[in-house]
Every structure is written in C-alpha cells, then in structure tokens.
Scaffold this motif. Structure first.
Motif, PDB file in Angstrom:
ATOM      1  N   ILE A 191     -12.900  -8.449  -0.314  1.00  0.00           N
ATOM      2  CA  ILE A 191     -13.049  -7.050  -0.724  1.00  0.00           C
ATOM      3  C   ILE A 191     -12.098  -6.779  -1.887  1.00  0.00           C
ATOM      4  O   ILE A 191     -11.073  -7.440  -2.038  1.00  0.00           O
ATOM      5  CB  ILE A 191     -12.791  -6.037   0.418  1.00  0.00           C
ATOM      6  N   SER A 192     -12.452  -5.784  -2.690  1.00  0.00           N
ATOM      7  CA  SER A 192     -11.649  -5.392  -3.833  1.00  0.00           C
ATOM      8  C   SER A 192     -11.214  -3.945  -3.633  1.00  0.00           C
ATOM      9  O   SER A 192     -12.026  -3.029  -3.761  1.00  0.00           O
ATOM     10  CB  SER A 192     -12.503  -5.527  -5.098  1.00  0.00           C
ATOM     11  N   ALA A 193      -9.971  -3.745  -3.249  1.00  0.00           N
ATOM     12  CA  ALA A 193      -9.445  -2.384  -3.100  1.00  0.00           C
ATOM     13  C   ALA A 193      -8.007  -2.338  -3.613  1.00  0.00           C
ATOM     14  O   ALA A 193      -7.216  -1.482  -3.208  1.00  0.00           O
ATOM     15  CB  ALA A 193      -9.523  -1.922  -1.650  1.00  0.00           C
ATOM     16  N   ALA A 194      -7.672  -3.316  -4.474  1.00  0.00           N
ATOM     17  CA  ALA A 194      -6.339  -3.404  -5.091  1.00  0.00           C
ATOM     18  C   ALA A 194      -5.237  -3.324  -4.030  1.00  0.00           C
ATOM     19  O   ALA A 194      -5.359  -3.955  -2.989  1.00  0.00           O
ATOM     20  CB  ALA A 194      -6.211  -2.346  -6.185  1.00  0.00           C
ATOM     21  N   CYS A 195      -4.214  -2.519  -4.308  1.00  0.00           N
ATOM     22  CA  CYS A 195      -3.064  -2.494  -3.392  1.00  0.00           C
ATOM     23  C   CYS A 195      -3.425  -1.970  -2.003  1.00  0.00           C
ATOM     24  O   CYS A 195      -2.706  -2.214  -1.040  1.00  0.00           O
ATOM     25  CB  CYS A 195      -1.952  -1.636  -3.983  1.00  0.00           C
ATOM     26  N   SER A 196      -4.532  -1.232  -1.901  1.00  0.00           N
ATOM     27  CA  SER A 196      -4.929  -0.687  -0.600  1.00  0.00           C
ATOM     28  C   SER A 196      -5.672  -1.706   0.249  1.00  0.00           C
ATOM     29  O   SER A 196      -6.080  -1.406   1.386  1.00  0.00           O
ATOM     30  CB  SER A 196      -5.815   0.551  -0.792  1.00  0.00           C
ATOM     31  N   GLY A 197      -5.869  -2.908  -0.282  1.00  0.00           N
ATOM     32  CA  GLY A 197      -6.736  -3.906   0.354  1.00  0.00           C
ATOM     33  C   GLY A 197      -6.464  -4.176   1.817  1.00  0.00           C
ATOM     34  O   GLY A 197      -7.388  -4.196   2.633  1.00  0.00           O
ATOM     35  N   PHE A 198      -5.186  -4.358   2.195  1.00  0.00           N
ATOM     36  CA  PHE A 198      -4.907  -4.758   3.579  1.00  0.00           C
ATOM     37  C   PHE A 198      -5.266  -3.642   4.566  1.00  0.00           C
ATOM     38  O   PHE A 198      -5.804  -3.907   5.639  1.00  0.00           O
ATOM     39  CB  PHE A 198      -3.441  -5.172   3.740  1.00  0.00           C
ATOM     40  N   VAL A 199      -4.990  -2.403   4.210  1.00  0.00           N
ATOM     41  CA  VAL A 199      -5.307  -1.315   5.147  1.00  0.00           C
ATOM     42  C   VAL A 199      -6.829  -1.077   5.168  1.00  0.00           C
ATOM     43  O   VAL A 199      -7.398  -0.754   6.217  1.00  0.00           O
ATOM     44  CB  VAL A 199      -4.495  -0.041   4.833  1.00  0.00           C
ATOM     45  N   TYR A 200      -7.489  -1.285   4.022  1.00  0.00           N
ATOM     46  CA  TYR A 200      -8.961  -1.264   4.033  1.00  0.00           C
ATOM     47  C   TYR A 200      -9.486  -2.327   5.016  1.00  0.00           C
ATOM     48  O   TYR A 200     -10.446  -2.096   5.753  1.00  0.00           O
ATOM     49  CB  TYR A 200      -9.505  -1.569   2.628  1.00  0.00           C
ATOM     50  N   LEU A 201      -8.856  -3.511   5.015  1.00  0.00           N
ATOM     51  CA  LEU A 201      -9.289  -4.584   5.924  1.00  0.00           C
ATOM     52  C   LEU A 201      -9.146  -4.166   7.381  1.00  0.00           C
ATOM     53  O   LEU A 201      -9.969  -4.537   8.223  1.00  0.00           O
ATOM     54  CB  LEU A 201      -8.484  -5.858   5.683  1.00  0.00           C
ATOM     55  N   LEU A 202      -8.096  -3.414   7.673  1.00  0.00           N
ATOM     56  CA  LEU A 202      -7.919  -2.949   9.055  1.00  0.00           C
ATOM     57  C   LEU A 202      -9.099  -2.067   9.469  1.00  0.00           C
ATOM     58  O   LEU A 202      -9.580  -2.148  10.601  1.00  0.00           O
ATOM     59  CB  LEU A 202      -6.604  -2.174   9.196  1.00  0.00           C
ATOM     60  N   SER A 203      -9.574  -1.248   8.527  1.00  0.00           N
ATOM     61  CA  SER A 203     -10.711  -0.379   8.875  1.00  0.00           C
ATOM     62  C   SER A 203     -11.969  -1.213   9.117  1.00  0.00           C
ATOM     63  O   SER A 203     -12.760  -0.926  10.016  1.00  0.00           O
ATOM     64  CB  SER A 203     -10.938   0.694   7.804  1.00  0.00           C
TER      65      SER A 203
END
Ligand code: UT7
Length: 338
Positions: A115-127
């Motif tokens: 996924i591409s969400a820049a710095c927010s990537g890890f928390v996006y992954l949690l969702s």
C-alpha cells in the motif's frame, strides 16, 4: 443453531531492522549549508540511519518480519496475508515489495500486496489487518513498514535531507476471540487536495523516466516543509483528541503515546495538547530521523526491546504524511514480554 464467536484483531508482536550506518548532523554540515545546532533546534534530530547498497527495502522488511513472526511464537507458514507499506519499494511498478518479502521468508501461495500511504502507512495497515481479520477472511496478518528513503533524497536539498532515514518495522496481527486483546479503534483518513505538500514527481505516468527527470531531479522528494508542519500539528491534535473522546479514554490513562517521528516540535505540540507527560510520549526521532512508514513500528520496537512496553498495555498511535494522509489507533500490545 450455532453462532460463530466474534473475532477481534490483536497486536501480537513487533520487530525492526535498523541499518548500521549512521549519518550524523555533523556529517550533513559538510554536505549542505546547515548546522548541527539548526537541525537539533528545529527538528530534534541528531542522526539517522542509512541502508547500505545491498540493503534494499525488502531486505530490511524481511529481517524485521522474521523477528516479528518469531516473537509472535508462530511459524512463517501460519501467515495468511502479507501487506507492506512503503513509498520506496524495491521496484516502482512491479513486483510488489510484499511479494519479494514473502519470497525471502519462504511464505508462498499467500495473498501479498503493497500500500502507498507514505508516513501513515503502518497505521493504515492496522486498519486493513483489522478488516481482514474481523471479517473472518484471515487469521495471521504480517504487516510491514519499510523504507529506503535515502534512495529518493536529494542530498543537496537541506530542506529534506536532514529529516529522513532508512529502516523497517513489522508486526503480526492475529485473530482472537478475547475482546480485551483486540484493537479498540483505528481511524485513517486523507485529503488529496494537499497532494503537492509532499511529492516525488517521478517516476510515474505524469513523469515517466526521461532525461528531463534526471536533469531536474524529479525522482527526489519535494516538500513544503513549513506548510506541512503546521497542518500536521493541527490535524494530529484533532485526530488523537477525537479517537480518545470517541472511545471515552482519558489521555492520562495511556501509558504509551507513540506518534509518527517526523519532528520533535510536532511530537511535543501534540503531546502538550493532550496534557501527556514525558514518560508517556515515545521519542526516537533524535536517533532515526523520519523513517516514513517504518517510523511507528521502529518506535514501538524500541520501547519493547528496552522493556518499557509490556503485555496488555495500551498504545495510542498517530501519524501524518504525504497524500496528505493521517491516521490514529488505540490498541493494547498483546505480545510476549521480552
Ligand atoms: O513525515 C511527513 C511529514 N513531514 C513533516 O512533518 C515535516 C514537517 N516540516 C518540518 O519538520 C519543518 O518544516 C522543517 C524542519 C523542514 C523546516 O523547519 P521550519 O521551522 O518550518 O523552517 P522553514 O522552512 O520555515 O525555514 C526557516 C529558515 C529559512 O531561511 P530564511 O528564509 O528564514 O532565511 C530556511 O531557508 O530556515 C532555513 N532552513 C535551514 N537552515 C539551516 C531550512 N532548512 C535549513 C537547514 N539548515 N537544514
């Protein structure tokens, strides 16, 4: 008639890979017009890690992942989904870095994607992990935030080269029927009208590889630093206040506030707005700089390895980055104590 018990996503482990090579503020003084004093005062950063030529994003991600899988007490064959968040993938188009990491771990015939969400990537992954697990589709999700940010930095641009570093972090998220072990909440959002605040213009369909891309350095990160800074403080403060209010949790009851490590002044402003004390706020920016999607898992790993993070303790995460994207999460750490 039997009813299946509801399942919840649980944060089972953390692992990280930290490259050996250090790029200090003193080193940068000889590369661009800056000083250790300016960087320290404006960002809190003293040094950052730089991956070697043969340490690619997938290498760092695979090493962090193996530690996370081992710490979860499961084996690689138990993983049924692999997702990697990165804006510095091994290959910009295909294959995905998640596919390469899976191969390096011997995980085959399992869904894998980036996924591409820049710095927010890890928390996006949690969702995403939460959605896959709570819908019953997957049981053990390997999530990875990995970045070789040095590969997209122009080391003549003092506005960006002082901030970013390399590294990786990974976690196993597993299904549980014990609600107390589950994520409390994850909130992820975006506003594409601020896309030009943080952008890597090439390569992509707008700027395919060309002589112009090379001549103009369009493959490097461009950042509206000050504008991003102001929006980050405002958005993050609102986001963390909202998630706490929605879940009726007081900030004083959060033992570990783990914000994205972009700039100490942002971390301090948000921590102060939440009335958090120093012991609650996790800061690693001084030694790793901003490692984008790897920043939060590297910070979680730091407090885990130092014995500060214990099973059952609540974590509040929050992050902000290119897109613009932002996200926050409230969840207990359910790994084994180190
Ligand atoms: O993770 C994704 C999200 N990213 C962020 O959250 C990054 C947010 N932004 C920041 O961290 C800060 O904006 C920076 C650290 C990038 C810059 O700090 P600032 O306090 O916002 O400085 P500024 O851009 O307003 O610049 C102030 C001055 C300028 O000089 P003049 O025009 O006042 O003469 C800059 O040219 O500081 C100058 N400057 C520097 N001086 C020495 C900018 N970079 C440097 C530098 N060394 N590295």
């Amino acid at each position: 008639m039997s009813h299946a018990k509801p399942v919840y996503a649980s944060f089972r482990s953390i692992g990280a890979f930290i490259p050996e090579k250090i790029l200090s503020n003193n080193d940068l003084e000889s590369m661009v017009d800056t000083t250790d004093e300016w960087i320290t005062k404006r960002t809190g950063i003293k040094e950052r890690r730089i991956a070697s030529d043969d340490e690619n994003t997938s290498d760092m991600g695979a090493k962090a992942s193996q530690i996370a899988i081992d710490r979860a007490g499961i084996s690689n064959k138990d993983i049924d989904l692999v997702i990697c968040a990165t804006v510095t993938p091994d290959y910009f188009n295909m294959p995905s870095t998640a596919c390469i990491i899976s191969d390096k771990l011997g995980i085959r015939n399992v869904q894998a994607f980036d996924i591409s969400a820049a710095c927010s990537g890890f928390v996006y992954l949690l969702s995403l992990a939460k959605a896959f697990i709570e819908s019953g589709m997957k049981k053990n999700v390997l999530i990875i935030g990995a970045e070789k940010f040095s590969s997209i930095i122009d080391y003549t641009d003092r506005g960006t080269c002082i901030l970013f570093g390399d590294g990786a972090g990974a976690s196993v998220i597993s299904a549980t029927t014990n609600k107390d072990e589950g994520f409390v909440d994850v909130h992820a959002s975006a506003d594409g009208s601020y896309a030009d605040f943080l952008v890597t213009p090439a390569p992509g369909t707008i700027n395919p590889v060309s002589q112009k891309v090379i001549d103009e350095g369009l493959n490097f990160v461009q950042m509206k630093g000050n504008e991003t800074f102001k929006l980050a403080v405002k958005t993050l403060t609102k986001d963390v206040k909202d998630i706490l209010r929605k879940n009726e949790i007081d900030s004083k009851d959060i033992p570990h506030f783990i914000p994205h490590q972009a700039n100490y002044r942002i971390i301090k402003a948000v921590g102060d707005a939440l009335k958090m004390n120093k012991e609650q706020v996790v800061v690693t920016v001084e030694k790793y700089g901003n490692t984008s999607a790897a920043s939060i898992p590297m910070a979680i790993n730091d407090i885990y390895e130092s014995g500060r993070l214990k099973k059952g303790e609540m974590m509040l995460l929050d992050t902000f980055g290119g897109g613009l994207t932002w996200a926050s999460a409230l969840l207990p750490f359910e790994g084994n104590n180190i």
